[in-house]
Scaffold this motif. Structure first.
Motif, PDB file in Angstrom:
ATOM      1  N   ILE A  30     107.282   3.499  61.380  1.00  0.00           N
ATOM      2  CA  ILE A  30     108.142   2.952  62.120  1.00  0.00           C
ATOM      3  C   ILE A  30     109.178   2.065  61.065  1.00  0.00           C
ATOM      4  O   ILE A  30     110.778   2.151  61.475  1.00  0.00           O
ATOM      5  N   ILE A  34     113.096   2.957  61.797  1.00  0.00           N
ATOM      6  CA  ILE A  34     113.808   1.197  61.332  1.00  0.00           C
ATOM      7  C   ILE A  34     115.144   1.397  60.819  1.00  0.00           C
ATOM      8  O   ILE A  34     116.406   0.795  61.136  1.00  0.00           O
ATOM      9  N   GLN A  39     116.242  -0.717  65.362  1.00  0.00           N
ATOM     10  CA  GLN A  39     114.924  -0.987  66.689  1.00  0.00           C
ATOM     11  C   GLN A  39     115.611  -0.307  67.757  1.00  0.00           C
ATOM     12  O   GLN A  39     116.717  -0.976  68.188  1.00  0.00           O
ATOM     13  N   THR A  40     115.115   0.920  68.234  1.00  0.00           N
ATOM     14  CA  THR A  40     115.154   1.536  69.344  1.00  0.00           C
ATOM     15  C   THR A  40     114.698   0.882  70.863  1.00  0.00           C
ATOM     16  O   THR A  40     114.787   1.364  71.522  1.00  0.00           O
ATOM     17  N   ARG A  60     105.955  -2.146  65.957  1.00  0.00           N
ATOM     18  CA  ARG A  60     107.113  -2.247  65.752  1.00  0.00           C
ATOM     19  C   ARG A  60     107.750  -4.354  65.437  1.00  0.00           C
ATOM     20  O   ARG A  60     108.036  -4.102  63.976  1.00  0.00           O
ATOM     21  N   LEU A  64     109.196  -4.936  61.044  1.00  0.00           N
ATOM     22  CA  LEU A  64     110.219  -5.840  61.260  1.00  0.00           C
ATOM     23  C   LEU A  64     109.787  -6.861  60.187  1.00  0.00           C
ATOM     24  O   LEU A  64     110.121  -6.998  59.275  1.00  0.00           O
ATOM     25  N   GLU A  69     112.412  -8.556  58.119  1.00  0.00           N
ATOM     26  CA  GLU A  69     113.488  -9.468  59.288  1.00  0.00           C
ATOM     27  C   GLU A  69     113.206 -10.877  59.638  1.00  0.00           C
ATOM     28  O   GLU A  69     112.383 -10.922  60.234  1.00  0.00           O
ATOM     29  N   ILE A  72     113.372 -10.004  66.164  1.00  0.00           N
ATOM     30  CA  ILE A  72     112.783  -8.867  66.766  1.00  0.00           C
ATOM     31  C   ILE A  72     113.369  -8.742  68.099  1.00  0.00           C
ATOM     32  O   ILE A  72     113.919  -9.667  68.779  1.00  0.00           O
TER      33      ILE A  72
END
Length: 82
Positions: A30, A34, A39-40, A60, A64, A69, A72
């Motif tokens: 994932i 990304i 991020q979809t 997810r 991230l 990150e 989110i």
């Protein structure tokens, strides 16, 4: 209709039973996705005082987090009444 919002990763609590399902290989896949596409798919959280409880999107979130990150994209949903 749900509205996409940005949530601080540090304020998202993952329930203990969810933590046990962590698949590090899936997190890596994932994270790579990304990096390529962003991020979809938003996660889902619910409000709990000053923090948020993760409902959907554990891998997810961890992907991230592993990328460094601080936020989110997700949906804030209400708690279900039983």
């Amino acid at each position: 209709m749900l509205k996409k919002t940005s949530f601080p990763i540090a304020k998202i609590h993952v329930p203990v039973k969810r933590i046990k399902t962590l698949d590090q290989e899936k997190v890596l896949e994932i994270a790579e996705s990304i990096l390529e596409n962003g991020q979809t798919t938003p996660i889902r959280v619910r409000k709990d005082g000053e923090r948020f409880i993760l409902i959907e999107g554990f891998h997810r979130l961890e992907a991230l987090r592993s990328l460094g990150e601080e936020s989110i994209v997700g949906y804030l949903v209400g708690a279900r009444l039983h």
